[in-house]
Design a protein around this motif. Structure first.
Motif, PDB file in Angstrom:
ATOM      1  N   ILE A 200       0.844  -1.192   0.000  1.00 35.69           N
ATOM      2  CA  ILE A 200       0.000   0.000   0.000  1.00 35.69           C
ATOM      3  C   ILE A 200       0.881   1.243   0.000  1.00 35.69           C
ATOM      4  O   ILE A 200       1.793   1.369   0.825  1.00 35.69           O
ATOM      5  CB  ILE A 200      -0.930   0.048   1.233  1.00 35.69           C
ATOM      6  N   GLU A 201       0.610   2.167  -0.930  1.00 36.43           N
ATOM      7  CA  GLU A 201       1.303   3.452  -0.968  1.00 36.43           C
ATOM      8  C   GLU A 201       0.271   4.577  -0.948  1.00 36.43           C
ATOM      9  O   GLU A 201      -0.730   4.522  -1.664  1.00 36.43           O
ATOM     10  CB  GLU A 201       2.169   3.591  -2.218  1.00 36.43           C
ATOM     11  N   ILE A 202       0.523   5.589  -0.120  1.00 38.15           N
ATOM     12  CA  ILE A 202      -0.348   6.760  -0.051  1.00 38.15           C
ATOM     13  C   ILE A 202       0.469   7.981  -0.460  1.00 38.15           C
ATOM     14  O   ILE A 202       1.453   8.321   0.200  1.00 38.15           O
ATOM     15  CB  ILE A 202      -0.934   6.935   1.362  1.00 38.15           C
ATOM     16  N   ILE A 203       0.072   8.617  -1.563  1.00 32.21           N
ATOM     17  CA  ILE A 203       0.794   9.783  -2.080  1.00 32.21           C
ATOM     18  C   ILE A 203      -0.009  11.039  -1.781  1.00 32.21           C
ATOM     19  O   ILE A 203      -1.176  11.153  -2.158  1.00 32.21           O
ATOM     20  CB  ILE A 203       1.031   9.667  -3.610  1.00 32.21           C
ATOM     21  N   LEU A 204       0.651  11.995  -1.110  1.00 36.68           N
ATOM     22  CA  LEU A 204      -0.019  13.227  -0.709  1.00 36.68           C
ATOM     23  C   LEU A 204       0.835  14.436  -1.047  1.00 36.68           C
ATOM     24  O   LEU A 204       2.063  14.399  -0.902  1.00 36.68           O
ATOM     25  CB  LEU A 204      -0.295  13.213   0.797  1.00 36.68           C
ATOM     26  N   GLN A 205       0.209  15.509  -1.464  1.00 39.00           N
ATOM     27  CA  GLN A 205       0.938  16.738  -1.775  1.00 39.00           C
ATOM     28  C   GLN A 205       0.798  17.712  -0.610  1.00 39.00           C
ATOM     29  O   GLN A 205       0.198  18.781  -0.714  1.00 39.00           O
ATOM     30  CB  GLN A 205       0.428  17.367  -3.076  1.00 39.00           C
ATOM     31  N   ILE A 206       1.397  17.328   0.499  1.00 37.27           N
ATOM     32  CA  ILE A 206       1.384  18.128   1.720  1.00 37.27           C
ATOM     33  C   ILE A 206       2.686  17.864   2.481  1.00 37.27           C
ATOM     34  O   ILE A 206       3.352  16.846   2.262  1.00 37.27           O
ATOM     35  CB  ILE A 206       0.184  17.766   2.630  1.00 37.27           C
ATOM     36  N   PRO A 207       3.070  18.749   3.408  1.00 34.46           N
ATOM     37  CA  PRO A 207       4.237  18.465   4.249  1.00 34.46           C
ATOM     38  C   PRO A 207       3.962  17.280   5.170  1.00 34.46           C
ATOM     39  O   PRO A 207       2.825  17.092   5.624  1.00 34.46           O
ATOM     40  CB  PRO A 207       4.406  19.759   5.058  1.00 34.46           C
ATOM     41  N   LYS A 208       4.960  16.514   5.452  1.00 36.59           N
ATOM     42  CA  LYS A 208       4.806  15.314   6.278  1.00 36.59           C
ATOM     43  C   LYS A 208       4.259  15.642   7.662  1.00 36.59           C
ATOM     44  O   LYS A 208       3.446  14.891   8.222  1.00 36.59           O
ATOM     45  CB  LYS A 208       6.154  14.594   6.408  1.00 36.59           C
ATOM     46  N   GLU A 209       4.667  16.775   8.226  1.00 37.10           N
ATOM     47  CA  GLU A 209       4.246  17.124   9.585  1.00 37.10           C
ATOM     48  C   GLU A 209       2.763  17.489   9.679  1.00 37.10           C
ATOM     49  O   GLU A 209       2.208  17.585  10.775  1.00 37.10           O
ATOM     50  CB  GLU A 209       5.094  18.277  10.135  1.00 37.10           C
ATOM     51  N   ASP A 210       2.115  17.685   8.541  1.00 37.31           N
ATOM     52  CA  ASP A 210       0.684  18.026   8.548  1.00 37.31           C
ATOM     53  C   ASP A 210      -0.210  16.793   8.606  1.00 37.31           C
ATOM     54  O   ASP A 210      -1.422  16.928   8.816  1.00 37.31           O
ATOM     55  CB  ASP A 210       0.317  18.828   7.288  1.00 37.31           C
ATOM     56  N   TYR A 211       0.359  15.618   8.449  1.00 32.55           N
ATOM     57  CA  TYR A 211      -0.449  14.405   8.288  1.00 32.55           C
ATOM     58  C   TYR A 211      -0.253  13.435   9.443  1.00 32.55           C
ATOM     59  O   TYR A 211       0.869  13.191   9.892  1.00 32.55           O
ATOM     60  CB  TYR A 211      -0.079  13.716   6.976  1.00 32.55           C
TER      61      TYR A 211
END
Length: 318
Positions: A200-211
């Protein structure tokens, strides 16, 4: 489970391509817009099998399945009214079919949300909300018996952990979730089961510290740092001659490295054919397309749907 975070300045679609998805991969997009954008910009090769492409809603239909007869939205209120006995009609204050239409809509939506929350009942409810849920629970016991006897299931109750099936997933080795910042408790539980079958891979266009990687949800939104200053100039032209001079000026200007031109009515502007590389695409997303707008719209609808408290109503009458 692997998390990939993309900087705001990078193109999301290009980052998905870097993962080199093949025929043993499923790509699940947040919505149709992103899915269609990716499919239009991908490199097609008729000799190579492609991955499977789904929106999150389409993907859920593959993993939550049922062999029961599905009740459509139009039929559900009828079946709900059919199970009402004389005692229930008096207890629920319903005399005829028209009294149950709005109640039925709330009833089915409530249990759909409850199944998505994996039976986590809401807290901090108002008195009128508790009374509604009490009526729901009375009716649910009778309605569940009716569904069981007739092998029925409402269309929006299929997404339930009891209906999870992995038959479709078994032939794949990887699932990529693209631009899905929040997962429901139901999907969090589902991802745990999917991990036993494939990567499973989750790709997000946000800074890591926000998630929050444990709860699989966005917790904050950080401001973009070190953003390059953008100089915007607006030119208004009364005739074609003045527009030509402005275009010549922009072409010779060396004050900034990049020059992009936006024209709100491209069909009336012939100069984008002369300077095509300067004109930005007219295919821009509107505010209505953004997740923030959709979220705020839902909050507004919830606030508008609130019923006044009973004690407040009595005060107004006095």
């Amino acid at each position: 489970m692997k998390f990939i975070y993309i900087d705001y300045g990078k193109k999301f679609i290009n980052e998905i391509k870097k993962r080199e998805p093949d025929q043993e991969t499923i790509i699940v997009f947040s919505d149709y817009f992103l899915k269609n954008s990716y499919m239009k910009n991908r490199e097609k090769n008729i000799l190579v099998s492609e991955p499977e492409y789904f929106t999150l809603e389409e993907f859920q239909k593959k993993i939550f399945v049922t062999e029961k007869m599905i009740l459509t939205e139009a039929k559900r209120p009828l079946t709900l009214f059919r199970v009402l006995t004389k005692d229930l009609k008096e207890k629920l204050k319903m005399e005829n079919y028209y009294d149950i239409i709005d109640f039925a809509d709330l009833f089915f939506k409530y249990y759909k949300e409850l199944y998505s929350a994996v039976e986590e009942k809401p807290e901090g409810l108002e008195t009128w909300q508790k009374e509604y849920i009490k009526r729901f629970e009375i009716l649910k016991k009778v309605y569940d018996k009716y569904l069981l006897e007739n092998d029925f299931i409402p269309s929006d109750w299929i997404e339930n952990i009891e209906n999870y099936r992995d038959d479709y997933i078994k032939k794949y080795k990887k699932i990529i979730f693209a631009d899905i910042p929040c997962f429901t408790p139901l999907m969090r539980e589902t991802l745990k089961r999917l991990e036993n079958l494939c990567e499973i891979e989750i790709i997000l266009q946000i800074p890591k510290e926000d998630y929050n990687e444990k709860l699989l949800k966005l917790e904050k939104v950080s401001l973009v740092k070190n953003k390059e200053d953008i100089n915007i100039k607006i030119y208004e032209n009364s005739d074609e001659i003045s527009e030509i001079f402005n275009m010549i000026y922009l072409g010779k200007s060396k004050n900034h490295k990049r020059k992009d031109i936006f024209s709100p009515i491209p069909e009336k502007n012939s100069y984008h054919k002369i300077f095509p590389r300067y004109f930005v695409s007219q295919k821009l997303k509107t505010l209505d397309d953004t997740k923030l707008y959709k979220f705020m719209k839902i909050q507004n609808e919830l606030l508008l749907s609130l019923e006044p408290k009973k004690d407040m109503v009595s005060l107004l009458k006095n």
